[in-house]
Structures are given as structure tokens and as C-alpha cells.
Design a protein around this motif. Structure first.
Motif, mmCIF file in Angstrom:
data_model
loop_
_atom_site.group_PDB
_atom_site.id
_atom_site.type_symbol
_atom_site.label_atom_id
_atom_site.label_comp_id
_atom_site.label_asym_id
_atom_site.label_seq_id
_atom_site.Cartn_x
_atom_site.Cartn_y
_atom_site.Cartn_z
ATOM 1 N N THR A 32 47.224 50.022 50.541
ATOM 2 C CA THR A 32 48.118 49.657 51.617
ATOM 3 C C THR A 32 49.388 50.567 51.611
ATOM 4 O OG1 THR A 32 47.504 47.449 51.515
ATOM 5 C CG2 THR A 32 49.391 48.348 53.185
ATOM 6 N N TYR A 36 57.227 54.893 58.009
ATOM 7 C CA TYR A 36 58.733 54.732 58.279
ATOM 8 C C TYR A 36 59.324 55.635 59.217
ATOM 9 C CZ TYR A 36 58.539 50.412 55.294
ATOM 10 O OH TYR A 36 58.266 49.627 54.658
ATOM 11 N N LEU A 46 59.877 50.212 60.459
ATOM 12 C CA LEU A 46 58.380 50.357 60.423
ATOM 13 C C LEU A 46 57.744 50.780 61.491
ATOM 14 C CD1 LEU A 46 56.034 49.809 58.243
ATOM 15 C CD2 LEU A 46 56.133 47.657 59.080
ATOM 16 N N ASN A 51 45.656 50.754 56.236
ATOM 17 C CA ASN A 51 44.905 50.335 54.992
ATOM 18 C C ASN A 51 43.627 51.173 54.710
ATOM 19 O OD1 ASN A 51 46.072 47.582 54.281
ATOM 20 N ND2 ASN A 51 45.478 47.212 56.492
ATOM 21 N N ILE A 93 59.496 58.553 56.325
ATOM 22 C CA ILE A 93 59.098 58.234 55.101
ATOM 23 C C ILE A 93 57.925 57.416 54.939
ATOM 24 C CG2 ILE A 93 60.183 56.971 52.922
ATOM 25 C CD1 ILE A 93 62.563 57.214 54.526
ATOM 26 N N ARG A 97 52.100 50.304 48.266
ATOM 27 C CA ARG A 97 52.187 49.191 47.843
ATOM 28 C C ARG A 97 51.317 49.438 46.403
ATOM 29 N NH1 ARG A 97 48.156 44.640 48.179
ATOM 30 N NH2 ARG A 97 49.400 42.662 47.335
ATOM 31 N N PHE A 98 52.018 48.780 45.372
ATOM 32 C CA PHE A 98 51.256 48.624 44.049
ATOM 33 C C PHE A 98 51.736 47.181 43.480
ATOM 34 C CE2 PHE A 98 54.954 48.776 41.207
ATOM 35 C CZ PHE A 98 56.130 49.370 42.159
ATOM 36 N N ASP A 100 52.100 45.614 39.710
ATOM 37 C CA ASP A 100 52.564 45.599 38.363
ATOM 38 C C ASP A 100 52.701 44.182 37.774
ATOM 39 O OD1 ASP A 100 56.095 46.947 38.743
ATOM 40 O OD2 ASP A 100 55.140 44.885 38.987
ATOM 41 N N ARG A 102 55.153 42.682 37.334
ATOM 42 C CA ARG A 102 56.150 41.873 38.034
ATOM 43 C C ARG A 102 55.596 41.350 39.437
ATOM 44 N NH1 ARG A 102 61.304 45.338 36.730
ATOM 45 N NH2 ARG A 102 59.705 47.051 36.491
ATOM 46 N N GLY A 103 54.590 41.954 39.644
ATOM 47 C CA GLY A 103 53.791 41.400 41.237
ATOM 48 C C GLY A 103 53.846 42.641 42.034
ATOM 49 N N ASP A 104 54.224 42.253 43.168
ATOM 50 C CA ASP A 104 53.929 43.232 44.519
ATOM 51 C C ASP A 104 55.270 44.398 44.258
ATOM 52 O OD1 ASP A 104 52.675 41.610 47.243
ATOM 53 O OD2 ASP A 104 52.182 43.340 45.925
ATOM 54 N N GLY A 105 54.944 45.700 44.373
ATOM 55 C CA GLY A 105 56.048 46.614 44.341
ATOM 56 C C GLY A 105 55.746 47.643 45.636
ATOM 57 N N TYR A 106 56.632 48.292 45.968
ATOM 58 C CA TYR A 106 56.775 49.204 47.070
ATOM 59 C C TYR A 106 57.437 50.293 46.910
ATOM 60 C CZ TYR A 106 54.594 45.189 49.459
ATOM 61 O OH TYR A 106 53.697 44.108 49.739
ATOM 62 N N PHE A 108 58.340 54.512 47.447
ATOM 63 C CA PHE A 108 58.614 55.175 48.605
ATOM 64 C C PHE A 108 58.252 56.912 48.245
ATOM 65 C CE2 PHE A 108 60.243 52.667 52.093
ATOM 66 C CZ PHE A 108 60.473 51.754 51.344
ATOM 67 N N GLY A 109 57.901 57.696 49.215
ATOM 68 C CA GLY A 109 57.808 59.002 49.192
ATOM 69 C C GLY A 109 59.358 59.585 49.349
#
Lengths: 117, 116
Positions: A32, A36, A46, A51, A93, A97-98, A100, A102-106, A108-109
């Protein structure tokens, strides 16, 4: 880890032409990705969620024919601004989504500054 | 609809001091994530800290910690021992996803200046 590379960082194009912006996940698979738009001194808005392998979901008010999003692989999403006009000039931008420990992370470029002249 | 409010457009803090940035949000969802992002002049968005709503324990990352008050829908960021490199725009963000649909909403940001 979880690095996203966005290119180009700056682009100037003539009104009426199309511009493609690439967003690549370098060390993870991004099922995903998000696109932005940020106006000067404003927050991020956003535009769409993409996907891998399916059509992007656009936010209300965002023209899907104007901002074409393709997410053909797990590491690449592209945003094409078609028939660009000066009002499309902005900072774009991408984010991915990744997961790890700790769970969901996002992540950015680094963004693309588009100037349409 | 979800909203995120950052009521402090600008703040300043002396180097080595502590500063707290406020963020409130509104949602009817019970499961969601909250984030603080830093955007320096380079405009690269950098994740500072994140919190899952179902976790009661406040997240911490080195000098950064949050005060998450779920009932009050408040998510403030505390920066301890402020450094000059902390000077940036800070955005609070809310995210949840239901059935594959994502909602990612950013606040309007707080510009933080760390003074030498």
C-alpha cells in the motif's frame, strides 16, 4: 530499514505536458502506498491510496483522470500528472506502509516539487 | 468524520529545555494509530513516534514521548533536552483502516524553533 525513494526531487514542465513521479520502496515490499499534496506552509492532503495490482482509491475532489496512479509492483508506485497546468504546481509526497515489530508504520519519500510554467 | 487539531501554530524553546506540542483529534473509531512527524526545511517527512490506540502505555523514543489520553482524544508530544536539530514543522496524524480503506489525516502543524 523501510526507506522510500522518490524521483525526481524537482521538475519543471510546460503547461499541457505530463509528468511522472516515481516512488520506490528500497528494502521492503509496499503493498500500500499513498500520494499526498502539500501546498506552501500547509499540511499534507491525501490524494489517493494505491494497492499493488489494483486500482487506486482517490479522495473526494481529486480527479482520477488528471492524477494517474499506477502500482504495478510491490516496490513501485507512480503518479502521473496529465496535461499539467500552473495550478497543479505543488509539492507531492509519497508514503508507503510497512510492518515491523511495533506494528504499522508509514515512511515517506523526500517529495517532488512540481512547477508548471 | 475524523479531524486532527493542532492549536499551536508556532512555538519556541531554549536549547536543552523541554517543550510539549499539543494535538487533539476526533473520531468515533476505537482502533486507530496516531503519529507525530517532523518536517525540517528539506521537507522530508520523518516519523518521530507512533502510538496504537489500544495500547495504554505511552510511547517513547529517546528524547520524545507522548501523553496519550484516549478518553480525552489528546495526543501531545514532549521533547526533552531540545536540540537545535529539532527545529522543524511537526505534524500530528491520525490513521485507521477498515476493510482495506485507509484514512490518514494530518493536523495543520506546529512550527517549532529551538533557540541557542
Amino acid at each position: 530499514g523501510a526507506v522510500v525513494s522518490q524521483h525526481p526531487s524537482r521538475v519543471i514542465c510546460k503547461s499541457g505536458t505530463s509528468v511522472k513521479i516515481e516512488c520506490r520502496s528500497l528494502d521492503f515490499q509496499a503493498t500500500t502506498m499513498f500520494w499526498y499534496r502539500q501546498f506552501p506552509k500547509q499540511s499534507l492532503m491525501l490524494m489517493a491510496t494505491s494497492n499493488e495490482g489494483s486500482k487506486a482509491t482517490y479522495e473526494q475532489g481529486v480527479e482520477k483522470d488528471k492524477f494517474l496512479i499506477n502500482h504495478a509492483s510491490l516496490t513501485l508506485s507512480t503518479l502521473t500528472v496529465t496535461s499539467a497546468h500552473p495550478e497543479d504546481s505543488s509539492f507531492y509526497i509519497c508514503s508507503a506502509r510497512f510492518l515491523d515489530r511495533r506494528g504499522d508504520g508509514y515512511t515517506f519519500g523526500s517529495g517532488t516539487r512540481l512547477t508548471v510554467v | 468524520a475524523q479531524t486532527v487539531t493542532q492549536s499551536q501554530p508556532e512555538m519556541s524553546v531554549q536549547e536543552a529545555e523541554t517543550v510539549t506540542l499539543s494535538c487533539t483529534y476526533d473520531t468515533s473509531e476505537s482502533n486507530y494509530y496516531l503519529f507525530w512527524y517532523k518536517q525540517p526545511p528539506s521537507r522530508q517527512m520523518i516519523l518521530v513516534i507512533r502510538q496504537e490506540a489500544y495500547k495504554q502505555q505511552n510511547a517513547t523514543e529517546n528524547r520524545f514521548s507522548v501523553n496519550f489520553q484516549k478518553a480525552a482524544k489528546s495526543f501531545s508530544l514532549k521533547i526533552s533536552d531540545s536540540q537545535l536539530g529539532d527545529t522543524a514543522m511537526y505534524f500530528c496524524a491520525f490513521m485507521n483502516h477498515v476493510s482495506g480503506t485507509y484514512k490518514y489525516i494530518f493536523g495543520t502543524g506546529t512550527r517549532l524553533k529551538v533557540l541557542a
